[in-house]
Design an enzyme around this catalytic site. Structure first.
Site, PDB file in Angstrom:
ATOM      1  CB  SER A 128      -0.882  -0.061   1.295  1.00 23.38           C
ATOM      2  OG  SER A 128      -1.510   1.301   1.423  1.00 23.38           O
ATOM      3  CE1 TYR A 154      -3.537  -2.755   5.611  1.00 19.55           C
ATOM      4  CE2 TYR A 154      -3.086  -0.171   5.771  1.00 19.55           C
ATOM      5  CZ  TYR A 154      -3.329  -1.540   4.983  1.00 19.55           C
ATOM      6  OH  TYR A 154      -3.391  -1.611   3.843  1.00 19.55           O
ATOM      7  CE  LYS A 158      -1.190  -4.773   3.562  1.00 18.94           C
ATOM      8  NZ  LYS A 158      -1.434  -5.841   3.071  1.00 18.94           N
TER       9      LYS A 158
END
Ligand code: UDP
Length: 342
Positions: A128, A154, A158
């Site tokens: 992302s 989160y 990534k």
């Protein structure tokens, strides 16, 4: 074991996963879908089957269960892995970090261990643009732009996922990795048969817009109008989910042609920035409806503006986005209406 080249798609019933499955099948690939429906619905698989006109191969499996995952590799001769399955709610990750580290990191490690144990060389990872943090000053980011400390668990999963993949490739194993950094996926399949299914109140802008327009939510709050942008609202690179899905097909084709181990990072966006107000105006234009919205305070942690430099996507995997913002907004609105009518 059946002698066929299968592509394992983890999280294949999700928003990006389901659209990618459609594009894979359209391009002659045979996806093996796994999903545990923690953040998706079986209905999505029915929608895919209607679009492609054939039955899907599907197994209800949690990627954090290594034994269940390994059984898939024993059953099918897997040629490539597209790993979508991950939790993705930023706010939830702050309150429940272990869930995110367990599923997003544990799931990735299980997939990688299976790839190595079963000699699967092609690996595509969903990353992302969140890994860039706030690019401050420069609004266009290339794959080499500096990263900042993730401001949520989160985001950390990534960054860590990318690092794990890069370290594994560096260790000298036989593995080709394409790490796709998605910008803001929006829209839905033009058939209206698959799309985004936010659980509870949506956090993302476009589902919030369409749910407000259809009357589920009362009013959209635009988070801040004093940013240093032409209209004062934040700017993002919104990409039609079908274009994004298509990037996976191009990426997989590229991976399959590589003869040596590799780790490459590619931004997947349109290269265009769009403000929140521009999204609202586009929505009102394509839907013919007036949206109930107001300005509110800035959302903590929001980046002022970020969009992708897409040169590498064009040069390396020969992909670029084809659909317009109007296409994306129209398809999202069509999906929302079909969803509520059904
Ligand atoms: N946004 C907004 N109201 C909302 C949801 C989002 O104004 O109810 C804005 C948000 O501030 C950001 C943009 O829309 O500028 C995109 O937000 P989203 O959460 O979809 O993506 P992200 O911020 O993760 O890029």
């Amino acid at each position: 074991m059946e002698e066929k080249n299968y592509i394992l798609v983890t999280g294949g019933a999700g928003f990006i996963g389901s659209h990618t499955v459609v594009e894979l099948i359209k391009n002659g690939k045979t996806p093996v879908i796994i999903d545990d429906f923690r953040n998706s619905s079986r209905e999505m698989l029915n929608g895919i089957e209607k679009i492609v006109g054939s039955e899907l191969i599907f197994h209800n499996i949690d990627v954090s269960n290594k034994n269940d995952l390994a059984a898939i590799f024993t059953k099918y001769s897997i040629n490539g892995i597209i790993h979508f399955a991950a939790d993705k709610a930023v706010g939830e990750s702050v309150n429940n970090p272990l869930k995110y580290y367990k599923n997003n990191i544990g799931g990735l490690i299980n997939c990688l261990e299976c790839a190595l144990e079963f000699n699967v060389e092609n690996f595509l990872f969903s990353s992302s643009c969140t890994v860039y943090g706030d690019p401050e000053g420069s609004t266009t980011v290339t794959e080499e732009s500096p990263q900042q400390d993730a401001n949520s668990p989160y985001g950390a999963t990534k960054q860590m996922g990318e690092r794990i993949l890069s370290d594994v490739v560096k260790s000298g194993v036989n593995l080709k990795v394409l790490n796709l950094r998605y910008f803001n996926p929006i829209g839905a399949h033009e058939s209206g048969l698959i799309g985004e299914l936010p659980i509870g109140r949506p956090n993302n802008l476009l589902p919030y817009v369409t749910q407000t327009a259809i009357g589920i939510l009362e009013k959209l709050t635009v988070f801040g109008n004093t940013y240093n942008t032409p209209d004062g609202t934040c700017i993002r690179d919104y990409i039609h989910v079908v274009d994004l899905a298509d990037a996976h097909v191009s990426g997989l084709d590229w991976l399959e042609k590589q003869s040596n181990s590799t780790f490459e990072i590619v931004n997947v966006g349109t290269g265009r920035g769009t403000s929140v107000l521009e999204i609202i105006h586009t929505f009102e234009k394509v839907s013919g409806k007036q949206l109930n919205w107001e300005f509110g305070v800035k959302r903590i942690g929001d980046v002022e503006q970020i969009f992708a430099d897409v040169t590498k996507a064009k040069n390396l995997i020969h992909w670029d986005a084809k659909k317009s913002m109007e296409d994306a907004v129209r398809d999202a609105w069509n999906w929302e209406q079909k969803l509520r009518n059904d």
